[in-house]
Design an enzyme around this catalytic site. Structure first.
Site, PDB file in Angstrom:
ATOM      1  N   THR A   1     -13.524  34.965  73.930  1.00 26.55           N
ATOM      2  CA  THR A   1     -12.730  36.173  73.666  1.00 26.55           C
ATOM      3  C   THR A   1     -12.885  36.522  72.184  1.00 26.55           C
ATOM      4  OG1 THR A   1     -10.794  34.749  73.320  1.00 26.55           O
ATOM      5  CG2 THR A   1     -10.992  35.791  75.470  1.00 26.55           C
TER       6      THR A   1
ATOM      7  N   LYS B   1     -15.672  23.685  58.270  1.00 29.28           N
ATOM      8  CA  LYS B   1     -14.973  22.405  58.117  1.00 29.28           C
ATOM      9  C   LYS B   1     -15.979  21.314  58.458  1.00 29.28           C
ATOM     10  CE  LYS B   1     -12.425  21.072  61.674  1.00 29.28           C
ATOM     11  NZ  LYS B   1     -11.394  21.000  62.708  1.00 29.28           N
TER      12      LYS B   1
ATOM     13  N   LEU C   1      -1.737  20.598  54.753  1.00 30.65           N
ATOM     14  CA  LEU C   1      -1.251  20.929  53.405  1.00 30.65           C
ATOM     15  C   LEU C   1      -2.384  20.749  52.392  1.00 30.65           C
ATOM     16  CD1 LEU C   1       2.365  19.440  52.998  1.00 30.65           C
ATOM     17  CD2 LEU C   1       1.707  21.825  53.178  1.00 30.65           C
TER      18      LEU C   1
ATOM     19  N   GLY D   1      -7.696  24.685  49.561  1.00 30.80           N
ATOM     20  CA  GLY D   1      -9.157  24.806  49.661  1.00 30.80           C
ATOM     21  C   GLY D   1      -9.611  26.224  49.387  1.00 30.80           C
TER      22      GLY D   1
ATOM     23  N   CYS E   1     -11.155  30.616  65.053  1.00 29.50           N
ATOM     24  CA  CYS E   1      -9.802  30.730  65.616  1.00 29.50           C
ATOM     25  C   CYS E   1      -8.783  31.359  64.664  1.00 29.50           C
ATOM     26  CB  CYS E   1      -9.320  29.358  66.056  1.00 29.50           C
ATOM     27  SG  CYS E   1     -10.456  28.588  67.206  1.00 29.50           S
TER      28      CYS E   1
ATOM     29  N   ASN F   1      -1.251  28.707  66.019  1.00 33.66           N
ATOM     30  CA  ASN F   1      -2.376  28.947  65.115  1.00 33.66           C
ATOM     31  C   ASN F   1      -1.947  29.763  63.895  1.00 33.66           C
ATOM     32  OD1 ASN F   1      -4.251  27.467  66.432  1.00 33.66           O
ATOM     33  ND2 ASN F   1      -5.569  29.163  67.032  1.00 33.66           N
TER      34      ASN F   1
ATOM     35  N   LYS G   1      -9.379  35.071  63.648  1.00 35.70           N
ATOM     36  CA  LYS G   1      -9.274  35.950  64.833  1.00 35.70           C
ATOM     37  C   LYS G   1      -7.833  35.998  65.353  1.00 35.70           C
ATOM     38  CE  LYS G   1     -11.099  34.239  68.724  1.00 35.70           C
ATOM     39  NZ  LYS G   1     -10.406  34.087  69.983  1.00 35.70           N
TER      40      LYS G   1
HETATM   41  C1  UGA Z   1      -7.752  25.456  65.096  1.00 36.11           C
HETATM   42  C2  UGA Z   1      -6.449  24.703  65.453  1.00 36.11           C
HETATM   43  O1  UGA Z   1      -6.222  23.649  64.509  1.00 36.11           O
HETATM   44  C3  UGA Z   1      -6.528  24.128  66.865  1.00 36.11           C
HETATM   45  O2  UGA Z   1      -5.284  23.527  67.215  1.00 36.11           O
HETATM   46  C4  UGA Z   1      -6.829  25.263  67.844  1.00 36.11           C
HETATM   47  O3  UGA Z   1      -6.952  24.798  69.179  1.00 36.11           O
HETATM   48  C5  UGA Z   1      -8.135  25.946  67.445  1.00 36.11           C
HETATM   49  O4  UGA Z   1      -8.003  26.451  66.105  1.00 36.11           O
HETATM   50  C6  UGA Z   1      -8.396  27.064  68.419  1.00 36.11           C
HETATM   51  O5  UGA Z   1      -7.603  28.015  68.462  1.00 36.11           O
HETATM   52  O6  UGA Z   1      -9.314  26.951  69.249  1.00 36.11           O
HETATM   53  P1  UGA Z   1     -10.195  24.739  64.244  1.00 36.11           P
HETATM   54  O7  UGA Z   1     -10.356  26.179  63.894  1.00 36.11           O
HETATM   55  O8  UGA Z   1     -11.264  24.067  65.023  1.00 36.11           O
HETATM   56  O9  UGA Z   1      -8.813  24.509  65.065  1.00 36.11           O
HETATM   57  O10 UGA Z   1     -10.063  23.886  62.889  1.00 36.11           O
HETATM   58  P2  UGA Z   1      -8.895  23.445  61.910  1.00 36.11           P
HETATM   59  O11 UGA Z   1      -8.992  21.996  61.699  1.00 36.11           O
HETATM   60  O12 UGA Z   1      -7.591  23.964  62.342  1.00 36.11           O
HETATM   61  O13 UGA Z   1      -9.343  24.170  60.548  1.00 36.11           O
HETATM   62  C7  UGA Z   1      -9.368  25.586  60.397  1.00 36.11           C
HETATM   63  C8  UGA Z   1      -9.634  25.974  58.963  1.00 36.11           C
HETATM   64  O14 UGA Z   1      -8.529  25.647  58.131  1.00 36.11           O
HETATM   65  C9  UGA Z   1     -10.843  25.274  58.326  1.00 36.11           C
HETATM   66  O15 UGA Z   1     -11.580  26.185  57.554  1.00 36.11           O
HETATM   67  C10 UGA Z   1     -10.225  24.196  57.446  1.00 36.11           C
HETATM   68  O16 UGA Z   1     -11.025  23.819  56.364  1.00 36.11           O
HETATM   69  C11 UGA Z   1      -8.964  24.907  56.989  1.00 36.11           C
HETATM   70  N1  UGA Z   1      -7.895  23.977  56.582  1.00 36.11           N
HETATM   71  C12 UGA Z   1      -7.309  23.161  57.495  1.00 36.11           C
HETATM   72  C13 UGA Z   1      -7.475  23.971  55.251  1.00 36.11           C
HETATM   73  O17 UGA Z   1      -8.005  24.718  54.394  1.00 36.11           O
HETATM   74  N2  UGA Z   1      -6.459  23.131  54.897  1.00 36.11           N
HETATM   75  C14 UGA Z   1      -5.848  22.308  55.787  1.00 36.11           C
HETATM   76  O18 UGA Z   1      -4.910  21.570  55.386  1.00 36.11           O
HETATM   77  C15 UGA Z   1      -6.289  22.315  57.120  1.00 36.11           C
END
Ligand code: UGA
Length: 434
Positions: A87, A324, A254, A257, A264, A212, A267
Site C-alpha cells: 500500500t 537502518k 529515544l 539521529g 513505514c 507508528n 508514509k
Molecule cells: C516500523 C515500526 O517500528 C514497526 O513496529 C512497524 O511494524 C513498521 O514500521 C511497519 O509499519 O511496517 P521499521 O520502519 O522497519 O519499523 O523500522 P524502525 O526500527 O521503526 O525504524 C524506523 C526509522 O526510525 C529508522 O530510520 C531508524 O533509524 C529511526 N529511528 C528509530 C531513530 O532515528 N531513532 C530511534 O530511536 C529509533
C-alpha cells in the site's frame, strides 16, 4: 491446523506466511509476479531479512509452506486468507490501496464457502468497510465470510523475531467465530500468554497508525532535544538515559539521529495527518513530527557543510545508505537527502553500505560505490556515518585517519567514541553531544 493463504510475498506477506507456517499451519503464499515465486520455490529469498531464509526453508522442508501464482485455487482451498499486498503512498498523502482492492475483488469472485478474510497490509482507517463492499459486489452468490483487520508490527531487520515473539496481536473483527479462528492461527502465542486484543475493525486499523505515528513523534521529539542540547552544552545520551529510566517514557526509540526513514513512518505519519485534516480534527503533533523530521535531514547536510566549509570539489565518504541497519532498504533514508545535498553543493560522493549499495544505485547511478569502508574513505576530505551498522561501530579510527586526506567526520548516529576522536585529533560533529 488451518489452511492459510497469504496473498503478497513482499516483506510483510513473506514474513507472516513463513511465521504462520512455523506455528504449525499449512500456508500457501501467492504472488502475481512469476519470477518471485520461481525464486521462492528454489529456496531463495527476494528480500534481505535476517533469519527469514532459515524460517522459510525449515517450513518448506516440513511440508507446511509452499508458493504459487494460482490465486483462485488457493483462495478456494483456504480457511483464512491474509491480504498482504503493498500500500504505497499515493499522490494525496493517503495510502494507495488499489492492490488491496484488486485482491478483494478476486477473493469475492472465488468465494465458495465460509472464510475469514484478513488484512495485514497497512490500510487507511475505514478501509475495512470498503473491502467488504468490494467482496460483496464481486461475489457470484451470497456467501458468509468474516472480515478481520490484523495489523503487523514488524521492524525491518528484526521482522522474524517480531513475528514469532510479538508484544501483542491485534484482531479487529465483529464476530466471535472469526476471533476464535484467528486465535487458533496464533495459538502458540496464545499459549505463551502474548496479549491478544479483540477490537472492532476501525480500532485495529487505528492502533497500527497510532503506534507508528507515536514512535515517529518520539524520534522527532528526541531529535529536537538533541539539537537543543548542542546549544546549551548538554549531552543527549545522558539526557535520554535518564529519561528512559522513567517507566512512563521507556528507553526505546529515544536515539537521536539524522531523521527517521523507511517505508513505514514517513508514509504512515503522512496518512494519519491527511486523514485528520480530512476529518477536521487536525493532528498538530503529527504534522510537527513530520516537519521536524524533514528539518533534521536538512540539518545534517548543514552540519557537514559547516564542518568542512562547503562541498565544492570535495570527496566525501558516506558510510551507510540503508534507513537502518540489517536491511538493504533505502526508501526515505536520510542518506538520500545527504547525497543529494553534497551533489548539489558540487561535492563527490564515495558511498559504502554493507548490503544496500545496489538499492541506492536506483536513486543515484552517478556516485561511486565501494565494497569496504576502507576503500570508500581512502583519500577523502570527510566521512559521514549515516547508518549505525556494527562494522562502523567497530571501525579502527587510527586506521581511518591514516587513510583520509583530511580528518573531518560527521557521526549522525553517535556511534563513535568522542574521547577517541578527540585523542586522534579528528574534527568532528554529531547529534546532541558535547
Ligand atoms: C516500523 C515500526 O517500528 C514497526 O513496529 C512497524 O511494524 C513498521 O514500521 C511497519 O509499519 O511496517 P521499521 O520502519 O522497519 O519499523 O523500522 P524502525 O526500527 O521503526 O525504524 C524506523 C526509522 O526510525 C529508522 O530510520 C531508524 O533509524 C529511526 N529511528 C528509530 C531513530 O532515528 N531513532 C530511534 O530511536 C529509533
Amino acid at each position: 491446523m488451518k489452511n492459510i493463504a497469504v496473498i503478497g510475498t513482499g516483506y510483510v506477506g513473506l514474513v507472516s506466511g513463513a511465521g504462520i507456517s512455523d506455528f504449525g499451519h499449512y500456508v500457501t503464499c501467492v504472488d502475481i509476479i512469476d519470477s518471485k515465486i520461481t525464486l521462492l520455490k528454489k529456496g531463495q529469498i527476494p528480500i534481505y531479512e535476517p533469519e527469514l531464509k532459515e524460517l522459510v526453508n525449515r517450513n518448506v522442508r516440513a511440508g507446511r509452506l509452499n508458493f504459487t501464482t494460482k490465486i483462485e485455487k488457493t483462495i478456494k482451498n483456504s480457511d483464512v486468507i491474509f491480504i498482504a499486498v503493498g500500500t504505497p503512498e499515493g499522490e494525496n498523502g493517503l495510502a494507495d490501496i488499489s492492490a488491496v482492492e484488486d485482491v478483494a475483488r478476486t477473493i469475492g469472485k472465488n468465494l465458495s464457502d465460509y472464510k475469514v478474510i484478513c488484512t495485514k497490509s497497512t490500510v487507511p482507517i475505514g478501509t475495512g468497510e470498503k473491502i467488504c463492499k468490494i467482496i460483496d459486489d464481486a461475489m457470484l452468490k451470497p456467501i458468509k465470510y468474516d472480515y478481520v483487520s490484523n495489523p503487523e508490527f514488524l521492524r525491518e531487520g528484526s521482522a522474524v523475531n517480531d513475528f514469532l515473539r510479538p508484544d501483542r496481536v491485534i484482531i479487529g473483527v465483529n464476530s466471535y467465530k472469526a476471533f476464535d479462528i484467528m486465535k487458533k492461527v496464533y495459538s502458540p502465542l496464545f499459549i505463551n500468554e502474548t496479549p491478544i486484543l479483540h477490537t472492532n475493525v476501525a480500532t485495529a486499523e487505528m492502533i497500527k497508525y497510532a503506534s507508528n505515528a507515536f514512535l515517529a513523534l518520539k524520534i522527532s521529539y528526541v531529535n529536537e532535544i538533541a539539537n537543543l542540547c548542542e546549544e546549551v552544552g548538554a549531552d543527549i545520551h545522558q539526557v535520554t538515559k535518564a529519561m528512559g529510566q522513567d517507566g512512563r517514557i521507556s528507553k526505546k526509540f529515544l536515539h537521536p539521529g539524522p531523521g527517521y526513514g523507511g517505508s513505514c513512518f514517513p508514509k504512515d505519519t503522512n496518512a494519519i495527518a491527511s486523514l485528520s485534516i480530512e476529518k477536521s480534527v487536525k493532528m498538530h503533533t503529527v504534522l510537527a513530527a513530520i516537519k521536524t523530521n524533514n528539518k533534521q535531514k536538512l540539518r545534517m547536510i548543514n552540519k557537514l557543510d559547516s564542518l568542512i566549509n562547503g562541498f565544492n570539489q570535495k570527496n566525501i565518504a558516506i558510510l551507510g545508505l540503508a534507513f537502518k541497519p540489517n536491511t538493504d532498504d533505502v526508501r526515505e533514508s536520510a542518506s538520500i537527502d545527504m547525497i543529494d545535498g553534497i551533489i548539489k553543493g558540487g561535492g563527490h560522493v564515495m558511498a559504502y553500505d554493507p548490503i544496500a549499495n545496489d538499492s541506492m544505485k536506483k536513486y543515484f547511478s552517478n556516485i561511486t560505490y565501494f565494497d569496504s569502508w576502507e576503500d570508500a574513505c581512502s583519500d577523502v576530505d570527510a566521512v559521514v556515518i549515516m547508518t549505525e551498522w556494527n562494522e562502523f561501530r567497530a571501525m579502527d579510527l587510527k586506521k581511518l585517519k591514516s587513510i583520509m586526506k583530511s580528518p573531518f567526520i560527521l557521526d549522525t548516529r553517535n556511534i563513535l567514541s568522542i574521547s577517541l576522536l578527540k585523542k586522534l585529533n579528528f574534527k568532528y560533529d554529531n547529534v546532541g553531544r558535547t
